[in-house]
Design an enzyme around this catalytic site. Structure first.
Site, PDB file in Angstrom:
ATOM      1  N   PRO A   1       0.759  -1.253   0.000  1.00 26.19           N
ATOM      2  CA  PRO A   1       0.000   0.000   0.000  1.00 26.19           C
ATOM      3  C   PRO A   1       0.794   1.310   0.000  1.00 26.19           C
ATOM      4  CG  PRO A   1      -0.009  -0.934   2.181  1.00 26.19           C
ATOM      5  CD  PRO A   1       0.704  -1.926   1.290  1.00 26.19           C
ATOM      6  N   CYS A   2       1.520   1.561  -1.077  1.00 24.74           N
ATOM      7  CA  CYS A   2       2.231   2.833  -1.185  1.00 24.74           C
ATOM      8  C   CYS A   2       1.259   4.001  -1.362  1.00 24.74           C
ATOM      9  CB  CYS A   2       3.266   2.788  -2.299  1.00 24.74           C
ATOM     10  SG  CYS A   2       2.626   2.367  -3.915  1.00 24.74           S
ATOM     11  N   HIS A   3       0.007   3.702  -1.730  1.00 18.97           N
ATOM     12  CA  HIS A   3      -0.987   4.770  -1.856  1.00 18.97           C
ATOM     13  C   HIS A   3      -1.325   5.403  -0.506  1.00 18.97           C
ATOM     14  CE1 HIS A   3      -3.293   1.020  -1.228  1.00 18.97           C
ATOM     15  NE2 HIS A   3      -4.135   1.788  -0.555  1.00 18.97           N
TER      16      HIS A   3
END
Length: 168
Positions: A135-137
């Site tokens: 989850p780099c978002h």
């Protein structure tokens, strides 16, 4: 080892999944890449890869559940990739809870890099080959604004909104 691939529909558009067979992975495939349409640096299908929709049934099921709001944590085995530093940054991403956000500086602190290392952290996050599932978002600017996302800021905002995270 031959890579396999398939595409799956999502609210973000058609996702390209690339993986390799794994005896230990749930569903038998370890994920090497998940790319969004138009993604900067996203995977492209290469000669010698084999399309195998069945190899991605479990991963596709988890993605469908995530996009439907029923799954908050993926149980997917990944193909080992990246430098030691990138892997440390990517492991830090995986500790960000569903629906929460953190900053690039906080990730830099978690991986033991100085404030000067924030740029290196941003670069490592930008090279994350597993958008959505790693989850780099969930990483935003120190001012709370959405910053860089290889899949585009619109996709980043949609993912955060799906998770119920505050979207600036």
């Amino acid at each position: 080892m031959t890579s396999v691939y398939d595409t799956v529909a999502s609210p973000l558009g058609e996702l390209l999944l690339v993986g390799r067979a794994s005896a230990t992975a749930k569903g038998g495939t370890a994920l090497a890449s998940l790319s969004l349409p138009g993604q900067k640096g996203g995977a492209v299908i290469r000669d010698g890869w084999r399309r195998d929709p069945e190899a991605f049934q479990e991963i596709g099921r988890q993605l469908s559940s995530y996009f439907a709001g029923r799954l908050t944590r993926f149980e997917i085995e990944y193909v080992d990739a990246g430098t030691d530093f990138q892997r440390r940054v990517w492991q830090a991403l995986e500790t960000i809870p569903y629906g929460a956000t953190t900053t690039y500086k906080e990730i830099a602190d978690r991986v033991g890099t100085s404030a000067v290392g924030v740029r290196a952290v941003g670069t490592a996050i930008g090279r994350n080959p597993l958008l959505v599932v790693r989850p780099c978002h969930r990483v935003i600017g120190a001012d709370g604004a959405l910053r860089g996302y290889a899949g585009g800021l619109e996709s980043k905002a949609r993912l955060l909104g799906l998770e119920g995270a505050p979207v600036p």
